[in-house]
Design an enzyme around this catalytic site. Structure first.
Site, PDB file in Angstrom:
ATOM      1  N   GLU A   1       0.846  -1.199   0.000  1.00 49.67           N
ATOM      2  CA  GLU A   1       0.000   0.000   0.000  1.00 49.67           C
ATOM      3  C   GLU A   1       0.885   1.255   0.000  1.00 49.67           C
ATOM      4  O   GLU A   1       0.591   2.230  -0.693  1.00 49.67           O
ATOM      5  CB  GLU A   1      -0.897  -0.014   1.240  1.00 49.67           C
ATOM      6  CG  GLU A   1      -1.765   1.214   1.387  1.00 49.67           C
ATOM      7  CD  GLU A   1      -2.169   1.466   2.839  1.00 49.67           C
ATOM      8  OE1 GLU A   1      -1.927   0.590   3.700  1.00 49.67           O
ATOM      9  OE2 GLU A   1      -2.712   2.551   3.103  1.00 49.67           O
TER      10      GLU A   1
ATOM     11  N   ASP B   1       0.402   3.712  -3.200  1.00 44.45           N
ATOM     12  CA  ASP B   1      -0.074   5.075  -2.982  1.00 44.45           C
ATOM     13  C   ASP B   1       0.660   6.051  -3.906  1.00 44.45           C
ATOM     14  O   ASP B   1       0.041   6.856  -4.606  1.00 44.45           O
ATOM     15  CB  ASP B   1       0.164   5.423  -1.500  1.00 44.45           C
ATOM     16  CG  ASP B   1      -0.048   6.896  -1.190  1.00 44.45           C
ATOM     17  OD1 ASP B   1      -1.113   7.416  -1.539  1.00 44.45           O
ATOM     18  OD2 ASP B   1       0.856   7.514  -0.602  1.00 44.45           O
TER      19      ASP B   1
ATOM     20  N   ASP C   1      -7.187   1.096   0.711  1.00 53.28           N
ATOM     21  CA  ASP C   1      -5.881   0.484   1.003  1.00 53.28           C
ATOM     22  C   ASP C   1      -5.594  -0.674   0.058  1.00 53.28           C
ATOM     23  O   ASP C   1      -4.478  -0.820  -0.461  1.00 53.28           O
ATOM     24  CB  ASP C   1      -5.848  -0.059   2.441  1.00 53.28           C
ATOM     25  CG  ASP C   1      -5.865   1.044   3.486  1.00 53.28           C
ATOM     26  OD1 ASP C   1      -5.712   2.222   3.110  1.00 53.28           O
ATOM     27  OD2 ASP C   1      -6.046   0.728   4.672  1.00 53.28           O
TER      28      ASP C   1
ATOM     29  N   GLU D   1      -4.718   0.420  -3.461  1.00 52.09           N
ATOM     30  CA  GLU D   1      -3.339   0.896  -3.541  1.00 52.09           C
ATOM     31  C   GLU D   1      -2.350  -0.273  -3.472  1.00 52.09           C
ATOM     32  O   GLU D   1      -1.365  -0.301  -4.202  1.00 52.09           O
ATOM     33  CB  GLU D   1      -3.060   1.902  -2.421  1.00 52.09           C
ATOM     34  CG  GLU D   1      -3.827   3.213  -2.616  1.00 52.09           C
ATOM     35  CD  GLU D   1      -3.657   4.196  -1.463  1.00 52.09           C
ATOM     36  OE1 GLU D   1      -3.906   5.389  -1.674  1.00 52.09           O
ATOM     37  OE2 GLU D   1      -3.302   3.762  -0.340  1.00 52.09           O
TER      38      GLU D   1
END
Lengths: 233, 233
Positions: free
Chosen positions: B49, B53, B122, B125
Site C-alpha cells: 500500500e 499510494d 488500502d 493501492e
C-alpha cells in the site's frame, strides 16, 4: 550561470542531455520572468512542478521499498517524509546548481528568492518532472542515485529520523526490556568542541556504542548502530 | 471469491497474470488474517500500500499532465485530488472485484470491513503496488486506462469538480465580465423526477447550455460545456 552553461554542466557532471531543451528551460523559469519578457515564448515551471512532485514521491517510495525489505510501512513512511520535503529538495537543488540557473523576475531576485528554500523545492520538482518527461523513470533514478539516494549513506537524513524511538519499538516487539543509555567518554577536541561516546545496553548487556558532538547525538548514533546490528541478524 | 478465482478473473477480464503470485496474495491480505493463520507465510498488504499510494499519484499526475496540456497546475491538482481519494479508489476496488477477494480476519469480516471504503482504498493501492512491482508502469497504466481513466469520460469525477468557479476564473482571466445563468426549461419525467435546462451567458451572449436533474446540476453542466468550448478555441 546561464542556461547554456547549465546544460553543459548537466552533460559533464551527470551525462544528461535534454532532447527537448524547452522542457529544461520551462523548469527553470519563474512566472514573473515571463511577465517581464513578453516576447519570450514558453511557460513557467508550475505544470512541471505538479508532475515532478509525484515523480519524486514514487521514485523515493520504490527506492526505499526495495532497499529496506524488512522495514514496515511506518518506517518507510518516516524515511520518505524525511527525504521528500522542502529542506531536503532545496539542499539538493543547490548541490546540482539549479539555484544558479533559475530565470527569475527582477522583484523576486531583489527579495532573495534565488536562495529561498520554498522556490528551490519547486524548481527541484520541476526539473525532475522535465527529466522524467524528456527521458524516462530510469534516468531520473540514476540522477537520484547520485544525489538524494547517495545521501542516505551519509548522515544527511538522520537528523529527521527518531532512531531512539525506533529502536525502542523494535526491542519491545516481543515484550518489555530494559534499555539504558550511558555516557562512556567525553573528549575535548582541539577546535574547542566536545566529543561524547554513549553506549546502549539492553537488559544490562551492551548492544552498541555511538559518538557525537552532544550526549543527545551520541545516544542517537548508538541507537542507529544498535538498529543496524538488529536488522542484520 | 477465492484468490484462485480472482486470478482467473484478472486474466480473463484484464489479461493480467502475475509472475510472482505471492505479491498478489500479499496485496489481498489483511493483518488479522495472518494473526489467525500463523502457519501461512507471507505478509499483509501494508508495505505494498505504501508503494501503490505513490504509484497512483504519479500515474494520475502523468495522465492528466499529458491529456490536458492547457490546464494550469491548479486545475490539474483539483482533478488529481478528485481522482486520488478514498471514495474514488473504493469505487474502483469494487468495480474490479477486489473487495470479494480480500483475506480478512474474522473480527473484521463480522464488522463489515469488506465493504468499508477505507479498507478498499488500502487494498486498491496495495494491488496497484503489487502490479507495478510484478509487471511495470505500462501495465499499471493500461489497467488504469480501463478503470480510473475511463471514468474521466463519464461524469464520474464531475461531482468533485467545481466547474462554475473554474469557468468564472477562466472568463475573468483578462478582466471582469458579466456571467449569467438562466433556467430555460423544466420538464416532468415519467419517473416523477424533473429535468432542467440552464443556459450561461457572458456579457449577454449565450455561450453554452446544460441539462440536469436539479437547477444546480444543469448550471454545472452548462459551465462544464462552456469550459469545453473555451478550451477547444
Amino acid at each position: 550561470m546561464s542556461q547554456d552553461s547549465f546544460k553543459e554542466y548537466l552533460l559533464s557532471e551527470f551525462n544528461i542531455k535534454f532532447n527537448d531543451e524547452t522542457l529544461l528551460i520551462e523548469a527553470l523559469t519563474q512566472r514573473n520572468y515571463l511577465n517581464e519578457h513578453k516576447d519570450e515564448p514558453g511557460r513557467d515551471y508550475q505544470r512541471l512542478e505538479f508532475l515532478g512532485d509525484s515523480v519524486m514521491q514514487v521514485s523515493v517510495a520504490e527506492y526505499l521499498f526495495k532497499r529496506y525489505p524488512n522495514w514496515h510501512e511506518g518506517q518507510l513512511t518516516e524515511m520518505r517524509i524525511a527525504m521528500v520535503q522542502t529542506r531536503s529538495f532545496a539542499h539538493f537543488a543547490r548541490q546540482v546548481r539549479l539555484n544558479e540557473a533559475i530565470r527569475l523576475g527582477k522583484g523576486e531576485e531583489m527579495s532573495g528568492a534565488r536562495d529561498r528554500d520554498s522556490l528551490l523545492e519547486d524548481i527541484w520538482e520541476a526539473f525532475i518532472g522535465a527529466l522524467y518527461l524528456d527521458q524516462d523513470a530510469d534516468v531520473v533514478r540514476r540522477f537520484l542515485d547520485k544525489t538524494l539516494f547517495a545521501a542516505i549513506d551519509t548522515d544527511f537524513f538522520d537528523r529527521f529520523i527518531d532512531f531512539k524511538s525506533r529502536l525502542q519499538e523494535k526491542l519491545q516487539e516481543n515484550g518489555s526490556v530494559d534499555i539504558d543509555y550511558h555516557t562512556e567518554n567525553e573528549q575535548q577536541l582541539s577546535d574547542n568542541t566536545q566529543l561524547f561516546e554513549s553506549s546502549i545496553s539492553v537488559d544490562d548487556r551492551e548492544l552498541a556504542r555511538g559518538v557525537g558532538k552532544s550526549i543527545k547525538d551520541s545516544e542517537k548514533a548508538a541507537a542507529r548502530a544498535a538498529l543496524k546490528i538488529l536488522e542484520e541478524k
